[in-house]
Design an enzyme around this catalytic site. Structure first.
Site, PDB file in Angstrom:
ATOM      1  CB  ILE A  44      -0.925   0.005   1.233  1.00  9.12           C
ATOM      2  CG1 ILE A  44      -1.810  -1.254   1.235  1.00  9.12           C
ATOM      3  CG2 ILE A  44      -1.805   1.257   1.247  1.00  9.12           C
ATOM      4  CD1 ILE A  44      -2.633  -1.420   2.507  1.00  9.12           C
TER       5      ILE A  44
ATOM      6  CG  ASP B  78      -5.927  -1.770  12.486  1.00 12.52           C
ATOM      7  OD1 ASP B  78      -4.770  -1.819  12.028  1.00 12.52           O
ATOM      8  OD2 ASP B  78      -6.191  -1.863  13.707  1.00 12.52           O
TER       9      ASP B  78
ATOM     10  CD  GLU C  53       3.372  -0.881   4.927  1.00  9.88           C
ATOM     11  OE1 GLU C  53       4.234  -0.058   4.620  1.00  9.88           O
ATOM     12  OE2 GLU C  53       3.313  -1.443   6.036  1.00  9.88           O
TER      13      GLU C  53
END
Length: 354
Positions: free
Chosen positions: A215, A231, A257
């Site tokens: 990400i 989250d 991530e």
């Protein structure tokens, strides 16, 4: 004279004990012969039995049959008694055979045996000499029905307990294999799956590809909006990626991530197309803060794709996919890079890329 129940019980026990000592089976005929003997009403029969015994007190079945034919068979009740005992013996034998051979419930057969027992109970009023034995067998039949019901109840309870334990074990296994936050496979499951699929691909000469996705700017996003929102981002990305993973493909949270997709039977070109499809699907989803419904913008991912080669180990395949991922980051993020675009180690640098 009609004997009382206690006396008939005593005679029955004596007859059975005497049969045991002589080595004879407790068949209806033998029982009737020895019952008449211990009852003491036929002195001639008792004398012949004594003569038939050998030095150890045993009597052969042949001699017992001869005594029965000579001294008992022509009595008025003998044929009725034999028929009565034989019918009951057949019922009990059939019941045990059915239960032993099929393993099925004896409930229906026990009910039939109960009806037969009631008929036999009526018949014993006419034949007190066999009443005690029949009462004992009827009692055994009743006990068998009760124990059978108890066992059926316990079996049902045990099956339910086993099913519960199995569900618990399956839940524990799922927890051990899944990432607690996102619900996709965890790193340990990814390692086992990749090793297995690599081995199968090499053995069968089939292609395999690995996608690593990260990400973009997640740390900055997490620091700005907080860990709970972070989250939420991870769960959203896992949901979108999982919707595009099919069949034998396996999605896992690789760490932080970063996510990984193992693609058995997939070429580098097809893996690149799938990675780009996932990237576009993630970018198309706008994120909103749950409490305030505030628009947090879009999420983007950078993705690297590597193809399995014959000399590869898990480490070299992952390293190559990781190199492609960082190449995508270095090229501006929100894109897919495969190993055809990978720079040489001398040209590549991971420093400062996040």
């Amino acid at each position: 004279m009609i004997l009382d129940n206690e006396t008939t019980h005593q005679f029955a026990e004596l007859a059975l004990a005497a049969l045991r000592k002589t080595g004879l089976a407790a068949t209806p005929r033998n029982y009737e012969l020895w019952y008449a003997h211990v009852e003491g009403k036929n002195p001639s029969l008792s004398a012949h039995i004594q003569k038939a015994m050998d030095s150890t007190g045993k009597v052969t079945q042949e001699k017992a049959d001869q005594l029965y034919k000579k001294l008992v068979q022509h009595s008025d009740i003998s044929n009725d008694v034999i028929d009565l005992m034989t019918r009951f013996h057949t019922e009990v034998t059939d019941l045990y055979d059915i239960v032993e051979q099929t393993g099925e419930s004896a409930q229906g057969h026990s009910e039939k045996l109960s009806d037969m027992s009631d008929q036999l109970r009526d018949s014993t009023e006419k034949f007190p000499a066999v009443g005690a034995l029949l009462e004992g067998v009827i009692s055994v039949a009743k006990t068998m029905r009760e124990e059978n019901q108890y066992l059926e109840d316990r079996l049902a309870a045990s099956i339910e307990e086993v099913n519960t334990l199995q569900r618990d074990v399956e839940a524990i296994q799922r927890e051990a294999m899944q990432d607690a936050l996102t619900g996709v496979a965890n790193r340990a499951t990814f390692d086992r799956s990749l090793e297995k699929h690599m081995s199968e691909a090499k053995e069968n000469g089939e292609p395999l590809a690995l996608v690593l996705g990260d990400i973009d700017h997640f740390k900055k996003f997490n620091d700005t909006w907080g860990h709970q929102t972070g989250d939420q981002v991870l769960r959203l990305v896992a949901e979108v990626m999982n919707a595009n993973v099919k069949g034998m493909d396996m999605l896992a949270r690789y760490g932080g991530e970063e996510f990984a997709v193992v693609l058995p039977g997939t070429t580098l070109e097809n893996a690149h197309r799938l990675a780009d499809k996932i990237r576009c699907a993630v970018e198309s989803r706008r994120l909103r803060k749950r409490r305030t419904d505030e628009d947090l913008g879009v999420i983007t991912m950078s993705m690297g794709v590597a193809q399995l080669h014959a000399p590869d180990t898990m480490e070299t395949l992952i390293e190559r996919a990781d190199g492609c991922l960082y190449a995508a980051k270095s090229a501006g993020r929100n894109r897919v890079c495969d190993e055809r675009e990978l720079k040489t180690p001398d040209e590549e640098s991971h420093q400062g890329v996040a």
